[in-house]
Design an enzyme around this catalytic site. Structure first.
Site, PDB file in Angstrom:
ATOM      1  N   LYS A  79       0.934  -1.305  -0.101  1.00 17.25           N
ATOM      2  CA  LYS A  79       0.027  -0.035  -0.185  1.00 17.25           C
ATOM      3  C   LYS A  79       1.060   1.314   0.050  1.00 17.25           C
ATOM      4  O   LYS A  79       1.663   1.157   0.830  1.00 17.25           O
ATOM      5  CB  LYS A  79      -1.172   0.014   1.092  1.00 17.25           C
ATOM      6  N   SER A 154      -9.715   1.748   2.647  1.00 17.00           N
ATOM      7  CA  SER A 154      -8.953   2.390   1.699  1.00 17.00           C
ATOM      8  C   SER A 154      -7.734   1.502   1.003  1.00 17.00           C
ATOM      9  O   SER A 154      -7.196   2.068   0.118  1.00 17.00           O
ATOM     10  CB  SER A 154      -8.218   3.572   2.686  1.00 17.00           C
ATOM     11  N   SER A 178      -9.792  -0.316   7.041  1.00 18.41           N
ATOM     12  CA  SER A 178      -9.374  -0.455   5.913  1.00 18.41           C
ATOM     13  C   SER A 178      -8.693  -1.706   5.190  1.00 18.41           C
ATOM     14  O   SER A 178      -8.197  -1.712   4.023  1.00 18.41           O
ATOM     15  CB  SER A 178      -8.510   0.880   5.564  1.00 18.41           C
TER      16      SER A 178
END
Ligand code: GLN
Length: 488
Positions: A79, A154, A178
């Site tokens: 990420k 997210s 997330s």
């Protein structure tokens, strides 16, 4: 061996150790898969192909010397809010465009030491604020099961990449859901470990009392292995637990024995999509067949989690994001005075959701309002934690849906922030309580979209949590289903 990109981490390690495949072949297969499906999925902000192949070659050379390491030669997706030395790191925000960290986050350093190969950085909601990855400052990511739908967020890029075969596994971060919510929407496994179990050094902070790094994988076993590699005390992050890291893969494989599962009625309420509730009830039945005792528990403050989270998280974010001023990192918009430069840079660099949160958080922390909002939210947060403490007096794990709904359509919720916030209704309270929770596949809805089951355990009981999740995975086949994308 044409389907190397479909292997789990544990399967790939077996083949690498047996000398049946090389890391270069494995990494190349995943890069080929990225080339084939990325124009549909858009999981990555950037793919570091050359560096990945060089790392794979180094891993093969290391193995040829007779050495081994826990993830030697395994290609992973990262990420974009995790700092990677020499690789641009934007946190999904225009304000960090062009910023290349001079250091690795502790988790990245640990993965590299364990021999992992880094494929690139995945798309996310800007500063991890969102539940659909549509708040990315760059582009939308599609759900591999239906390209017209969101992957969740997210950490939507990592979840989509893992589901689509564009990485064997990936890293996400979970502030209020997330890791778990995108895992649920993409039909993969996502673990949020105990607060402080994994170092956040080098994670670009959103809400410091909530942020946690977690693995996104195709199986519980892979999540156990990645957690094992990343967990442990870090002198660079004073919130990390000094407690030794257990052997999670070993713990996971033990017989579950007499298991008590708590089912809170607060997780089966109006607003939960009927086929989600049905699939989760199906999981309860599976656990009963496995000999578990199902016990009703109560988490009476569940309803307060949303208000508490949306005070605490923006308040902390408003403080954390003050550093992005156009002077030190990334993007800069000139101005006549230094104040103008700050205002122009922040005005142009932050997207609407981030701006909204900074304003909410600054308001909640301002003189005269602190006691009424932030302090009060902290007190209710304690009540939420006490609900769990009480429930765990009679049960080992708590079970419910991860998300009230399956993947929604791109664009469907972007005009209504509150509706977007409701996507996390079941994942916020574990984060506020600081306890570990995992999402794993438990079925499909009428449109063939994956449904996620959430299990939560007391702090530092990741071993127990993984053991229960693994037992469920062994008894079912949901995790073996893959989206029909490209050629397979
Ligand atoms: N969707 C939640 C939010 O927007 C949680 C995000 C997260 O866990 N990073 O804040």
């Amino acid at each position: 061996m044409s389907e190397l990109h479909t292997l789990t981490v544990l399967q790939a390690l077996d083949l690498l150790r047996a000398g049946e495949i090389s890391s270069v072949a494995l990494t190349q297969a995943v890069l080929d898969r990225i080339a084939a499906v990325e124009e549909d999925v858009h999981a990555y902000l950037r793919v570091t192909e050359e560096a990945a192949l060089a790392q794979a070659e180094a891993a093969d050379a290391q193995r040829a010397r007779g050495e081994d390491a826990p993830l030697l030669g395994i290609p992973l997706a990262i990420k974009d809010n995790l700092s990677t030395e020499g690789i641009e790191t934007t946190c999904g925000s225009k304000i960090l465009q062009g910023y290349t960290p001079p250091f690795d986050a502790t988790v990245i350093a640990r993965l590299k030491r364990a021999g992992a190969v880094i494929l690139g950085k995945t798309n996310q909601d800007e500063f991890a604020m969102g539940s659909s990855t549509e708040n990315s400052g760059f582009f939308d990511t599609s759900n591999p099961w239906d390209l017209t739908r969101v992957p969740g967020g997210s950490s939507g890029g990592s979840a989509a990449a893992v589901a689509a075969g564009e990485a064997l596994a990936g890293l996400g971060t979970d502030t209020g859901g997330s890791v778990r919510q995108p895992a649920s929407l993409c039909g993969v496994v996502g673990l949020r470990p105990t607060y402080g179990r994994i170092s956040r050094y080098g994670l670009i902070a959103f809400a410091s009392s909530l942020d946690q790094v977690g693995p996104i994988t195709r199986t519980v076993g892979d999540a156990a292995l990645l957690t094992q590699v990343m967990a442990g005390h870090d002198p660079l992050d004073s919130t990390t637990w000094p407690a030794p890291v257990p052997d999670y893969v070993g713990a996971m494989r033990q017989e579950i024995g007499q298991l008590r599962i708590g089912v809170p009625e607060e997780y089966f309420v109006e607003g939960v999509q009927p086929d989600v509730a049905e699939a989760v009830r199906g999981a309860i039945a599976t656990f009963e067949e496995l000999g578990a005792e199902i016990i009703d528990v109560h988490l009476p403050h569940t309803d307060d989690a949303l208000s508490v989270y949306y005070l605490i998280a923006p308040a902390e974010a408003s403080a954390n994001l003050a550093r992005f001023d156009g002077i030190r990192y990334g993007y800069r918009e000139a101005g006549a005075t230094i104040e103008d430069l700050y205002a122009n840079t922040r005005g142009a660099g932050f997207g609407p959701e981030v701006t909204r949160r900074i304003m909410l958080g600054t308001y909640a922390l301002s003189a005269g309002y602190y006691d009424a909002y932030y302090l009060k939210a902290q007190k209710v947060r304690t009540l939420i934690k006490e609900d769990f403490d009480q429930a765990f007096e009679t049960v080992d794990v708590i079970l419910g849906p991860t998300s009230p709904v399956t993947a929604f359509k791109l664009g469907e919720r972007t005009d209504n922030p509150l509706e977007m916030y409701l996507a996390d209704i079941f994942t916020l309270s574990q984060a506020l309580a600081g306890i570990p929770a995992v999402s794993l596949p438990c079925g499909f809805d009428a449109d063939g979209l994956p449904i996620g089951l959430q299990l939560a355990a007391p702090a530092l009981e990741e071993g127990r949590l993984l053991q229960v999740a693994h037992a469920y995975e062994q008894a079912t086949t949901w995790h073996t289903q893959r989206p029909m994308l490209g050629t397979g």
